[in-house]
Design an enzyme around this catalytic site. Sequence first.
Site, mmCIF file in Angstrom:
data_model
loop_
_atom_site.group_PDB
_atom_site.id
_atom_site.type_symbol
_atom_site.label_atom_id
_atom_site.label_comp_id
_atom_site.label_asym_id
_atom_site.label_seq_id
_atom_site.Cartn_x
_atom_site.Cartn_y
_atom_site.Cartn_z
ATOM 1 N N ASP A 1 -10.610 -5.628 2.106
ATOM 2 C CA ASP A 1 -9.350 -6.280 1.763
ATOM 3 C C ASP A 1 -9.433 -7.788 1.962
ATOM 4 O O ASP A 1 -8.577 -8.521 1.481
ATOM 5 C CB ASP A 1 -8.218 -5.773 2.672
ATOM 6 C CG ASP A 1 -7.762 -4.393 2.274
ATOM 7 O OD1 ASP A 1 -7.957 -4.044 1.109
ATOM 8 O OD2 ASP A 1 -7.213 -3.689 3.140
ATOM 9 N N GLN B 1 -17.101 24.254 0.413
ATOM 10 C CA GLN B 1 -17.689 25.093 -0.632
ATOM 11 C C GLN B 1 -16.650 26.043 -1.228
ATOM 12 O O GLN B 1 -16.484 26.123 -2.437
ATOM 13 C CB GLN B 1 -18.861 25.927 -0.069
ATOM 14 C CG GLN B 1 -20.136 25.134 0.112
ATOM 15 C CD GLN B 1 -20.073 24.245 1.352
ATOM 16 O OE1 GLN B 1 -19.543 24.637 2.402
ATOM 17 N NE2 GLN B 1 -20.586 23.031 1.238
ATOM 18 N N PHE C 1 -11.063 26.808 5.992
ATOM 19 C CA PHE C 1 -11.317 26.030 4.789
ATOM 20 C C PHE C 1 -12.717 25.440 4.860
ATOM 21 O O PHE C 1 -13.128 24.909 5.888
ATOM 22 C CB PHE C 1 -10.294 24.894 4.682
ATOM 23 C CG PHE C 1 -10.502 23.996 3.493
ATOM 24 C CD1 PHE C 1 -9.916 24.320 2.268
ATOM 25 C CD2 PHE C 1 -11.269 22.845 3.575
ATOM 26 C CE1 PHE C 1 -10.091 23.493 1.171
ATOM 27 C CE2 PHE C 1 -11.454 22.035 2.485
ATOM 28 C CZ PHE C 1 -10.858 22.357 1.282
ATOM 29 N N LYS D 1 -5.145 30.793 0.065
ATOM 30 C CA LYS D 1 -4.500 29.660 -0.613
ATOM 31 C C LYS D 1 -5.553 28.574 -0.785
ATOM 32 O O LYS D 1 -6.475 28.451 0.037
ATOM 33 C CB LYS D 1 -3.305 29.121 0.185
ATOM 34 C CG LYS D 1 -3.649 28.377 1.470
ATOM 35 C CD LYS D 1 -2.443 27.569 1.958
ATOM 36 C CE LYS D 1 -2.842 26.452 2.907
ATOM 37 N NZ LYS D 1 -3.261 26.864 4.240
ATOM 38 N N ASP E 1 0.858 -1.184 0.000
ATOM 39 C CA ASP E 1 0.000 0.000 0.000
ATOM 40 C C ASP E 1 0.889 1.228 0.000
ATOM 41 O O ASP E 1 1.875 1.281 0.720
ATOM 42 C CB ASP E 1 -0.866 0.017 1.266
ATOM 43 C CG ASP E 1 -2.018 -0.941 1.124
ATOM 44 O OD1 ASP E 1 -2.407 -1.218 -0.029
ATOM 45 O OD2 ASP E 1 -2.501 -1.428 2.160
ATOM 46 N N GLU F 1 -0.876 19.273 6.253
ATOM 47 C CA GLU F 1 -0.403 20.041 5.094
ATOM 48 C C GLU F 1 -0.058 21.465 5.524
ATOM 49 O O GLU F 1 0.989 21.993 5.169
ATOM 50 C CB GLU F 1 -1.468 20.096 3.986
ATOM 51 C CG GLU F 1 -1.682 18.791 3.251
ATOM 52 C CD GLU F 1 -2.789 17.941 3.859
ATOM 53 O OE1 GLU F 1 -3.156 18.193 5.029
ATOM 54 O OE2 GLU F 1 -3.290 17.031 3.184
#
Lengths: 563, 700
Positions: free
Chosen positions: B539, B393, B390, B408, B319, B360
């Site tokens: 899986d 929409q 954030f 950003k 993975d 991030e």
Amino acid sequence: MSPVLSGVLQLTALIAALALVYRPLGDYMARVYSSEKHLRVEKLLYRTIGADPDAQMRWPAYLRGVLAFSAVGVLFLYLLQRIQGVLPDSLSLGFTAISPDQAFNTAASFVANTNWQSYSGEQAMGHAVQTLGLAVQNFVSAAVGIAVAVALVRGFARSRTGELGNFWADLVRGTVRILIPISVIGALVLVACGAIQNFAGIHEIGQLTGGTQQVGGGAVASQEVIKELGTNGGGYFNANSAHPFENPNAFSNLFEIFLILVIPFALTRTFGKLVGNVRQGYAILAAMGVIWLGFTALMMWTEYAGHGAALQEAGGAWEGKEQRFGIGASAIFATTTTLTSTGAVDSFHSSFTGLGGGITLLSMMLGEIAPGGVGSGLYGMLVMAIIAVFIAGLMVGRTPEYLGKKIGTREIKLAACYILITPTLVLGFTALSMALSSPPESILNVKGNSVDGSGAHGFSEVLYAFTSGANNNGSAFAGLNANTPWYNTTIGLAMLLGRFLPMVFVLALAGSLAEQKPVPETAGTLRTEKPLFAGLLVGAILIITGLTYFPALALGPMAEGLS
Amino acid sequence: MSTTTPVRTPSEEETHPQGSPEPGRVSGGLFDPAQLMKSLPDAFRKLDPRVMVKSPVMFVVLIGSVVTTALAVKDPGDWFGWAITVWLWLTVLFANLAEAVAEGRGKAQADTLRKAKTDTVARRLAGDAEESVPGTELRVGDLVVCEAGDIIPGDGDVVEGVASVDESAITGESAPVIRESGGDRSAVTGGTKVLSDRIVIKITTKPGETFIDRMINLVEGAARQKTPNEIALNILLASLTIVFLLAVITLQPFAIYAGAEQSMIILAALLVCLIPTTIGALLSAIGIAGMDRLVQRNVLAMSGRAVEAAGDVSTLLLDKTGTITYGNRQAAEFVPVKGTTAAEVADAAQLSSLADETPEGRSIVVLAKEKYGLRERHEGELVGAEWVPFTAQTRMSGVDVEGRKVRKGATGSVIAWVEEQGGTVAEDARKLTDDISQAGGTPLLVALEDDKGARVLGVIHLKDVVKEGMRERFDELRAMGIKTVMITGDNPLTAKAIAEEAGVDDFLAEATPEDKMALIKREQAGGKLVAMTGDGTNDAPALAQADVGVAMNTGTSAAKEAGNMVDLDSNPTKLIEIVEIGKQLLITRGALTTFSIANDVAKYFAIIPAMFAVAYPGLDKLNIMSLTSPESAILSAVIFNALIIVALVPLALKGVRYRPMSADAMLRRNLLIYGLGGLISPFIGIKIIDMLISLIPGIG
């Protein structure tokens, strides 16, 4: 020219000749066993025996073919010998019926591609038995051997099928397309050298000393060629290839050695072709070649060196060797005949030095795989390769695989059974013969009355007889009266079991391999086409055989040779 | 496909990358000589013929010992008979000891597990009411309640609530893990402890068959069955034993003919020396130790067969997230549009991310500091800052502060915002973002509105960061003949870029469970063995189909049920180590078999002259070790044969040192050490033992 140099030159010429035909013959045989066309004469044969040459057989069917065909062969040959007395005089030359135990022994011997002879050729067998019985078996028993080897190779080459080809087609093709054509050419060469080829009766000739001698004629050259080519070894005459009618001169001698080796070596090329990687064949060839050359060199050394002042004065161990051939060529012949399942002799193994006799014994004990009998040498070597791969393959950290096939429980079980058979027969029958009261009476070199006075040589005679029989060699050490009910029966059994039991396991192995799906080769796969593996294979063969027979060899040839 | 989320801080992962290659990393496994003493009683217990018969080689030695004992008792004055008898018994005992030591290590672990399996009282739900029943009376389908402090009474799935659970009893990992209903983190294991909150669990396993029960059985070796390769090797060893039995039995008539009849004691000694006792004695210890090495790495193999298959694996499905990459996209670069500088982009990007607590966002701040030396500004320093969070929409975040508006976000959204503010969009902005997308990265456009108007400054390049050392590891795997396939849900472009960066051989992008299954079947059809890891319920079919399926302990019970191994650490990178352990197991077996067979040559040179040099003086030339007397020669061979077993126990338990290399190089190395070494070492060993025992009065 010094005798040693002459021996080395002959060896070089022999290797050059073998190298020359290796590729063409190997490729030709690969085509023979993979072609889809049938010759007209073959179609006729298939119709006669009622076989469908295009039907694919799984291993049990293939095995049934091998066993049924061979059983019929034994029966026919037995009956032919038993009725020799009532055959027309022109065919039987007035010979009488062979006794039941000797007839059984001889029938088993020729069908099992052994050609152990407990009789004296020219004194026991007429034209009918020699030509219709023995010579025919010389061809077909060899063809059976190649067929089984090809079936095993197909087991490696094929996947997810279990089908191994058609026994009848393989048998007929081997005879018609390989053995007969080479034999025709070979017989002409031998006749040109001076071997006889006639149906003459017995000539009575005067001897220099005043007495008379009876000399028989016969279709000798034609039988001689297949005797060598099919690694059979049964001589028309008792003296075998030492007889001038069979083997007239030094060239014919070298030619006969060539005939013995040509198919077994070239089959490694056929194997490589059929599995789609000729380098795999070269690795097997290398292992066979190293053992053959090593043993031959060792034999030449011990025979040239001799032991004791008298032998050295004579320039080597000359006893029992033909001056026509010399020590070198006799040594090459001796290792060649015992490393293949031939058993023809141009000199007398019993008279070799103690160690030289030991080399002939050990050569046979290796299982006759370097290069071995026609077909049987290849399948024997491939079984040893499976064992070597199993042990070495683990050392690279994978479940062992050979030629893309996994060597799992079933494969190793069959290979293990295969390697158990001959030691059991050789050691078991030899031990019985030494333990019982009457069989040792056949030994001529008894204690106190033998070459070394210790009895070791006498023991070697018995050990040699069963080693030769169980490995389907057929050569004799001499000095043992083997024409007794005990030896005729036990050696007969050793020959049959030593020939056909291994075939059972080989064909079962082939079937199991052919059913598998192939494992793709990766960088983690053991490279079986590399010199390292060939070396490992040689080591494994020498160690496993050596360990099995060391005590017996110590009490026979070693005790004699080291004294 | 889910991503595994171990409850561990990412920084811990970063400082100790799981994939850093170091030579000999699977050679672990400690060997404590004190274990020998502790296992002695077990070794005696194993003398039971019904146990011994399972190892054909050692069974023959046992029979030999009984025979020589009887003979020694008959002739009590014969010191030689007694000496041989004692050493034959020691040979058997040493073999049993090796097995007992191997098992002993597992037993210690089982005892720890048993402590965790203390009888619990379950709070079973019957309708709305709660009743207390012993844990052993729970049936599949029962619902039980667990609250903080409770021990979970059995294996099951959380059907209601979320809780933190201490699973250290099983994993040894003290950090608690989160278990919640639904999703791929719903499985709980009996014997673990709830630390907070309340959950309702649906029992999925019968008592006595729970995970912890199976674990105890496994580590104790009670459930151990011989693996296919072990069976095959046993057959080969048995056939060699028969050959040598034959060689020894038939020797007597030959010897009698030679006038040198041998005593049964000498024949028994010869037989024991010849049959492959070294590997016969250590074979089961090697197998147990192999499983144990996995256990020490917190991997539970449900069968030895799986461990063996691991050595044969030729395709690894890995993975991407968590195995090849750290799993979080991180800022890698600030790319300015024409007319601006990277520093300006960095400054704006940092400003907009100060309140962004996503991985991030944090990575942007870190990069700005590392690359442009921008000190991290605290929210408090920016008076009157208005944070724009954030949302799905707007698809942007940012801040309005001191007359500046920084945004950003996704390319389209930010461009739309700039145009809305009447600003200009640099011509190359779109091209830059496209380039980043094509390289497999994620572009974040940065825009600013100040007194100069609204404009695009540049792009933040976010990318999946490949773990350190992965490329080297994949190179090693390739050298070993193993193909690596990266599995990811990313689009093919992104997947390709990461696959290239990490150095995997192949990748499967936008992978669905069906794709994965198809890939496994395709590889298997080509004869390859496939290994994979997985944790989600979806899986499970692929885990079951793979030859080696490693389920993560954090995964669902369906996944754990389907796989043939469970990794208690839930570390997918471990798959590589599992393969190495599988290989090491096979190599150890092969090496000791080769050693064992090669050993025999020297023993013949010791024993045969001793037996027959009287009858045939020439055979004394074979006594190349010039051993003192026939008795000392035979005794030395027998003693060497017994001692070599003890000497090799550590090797059998630790395994032969394994380093990834090509098959050729590995074969050459091991042949040299164990083949040639096996040939030569007994000559030296027997000579030394002979020199020592010849000092004993009456022998020399």
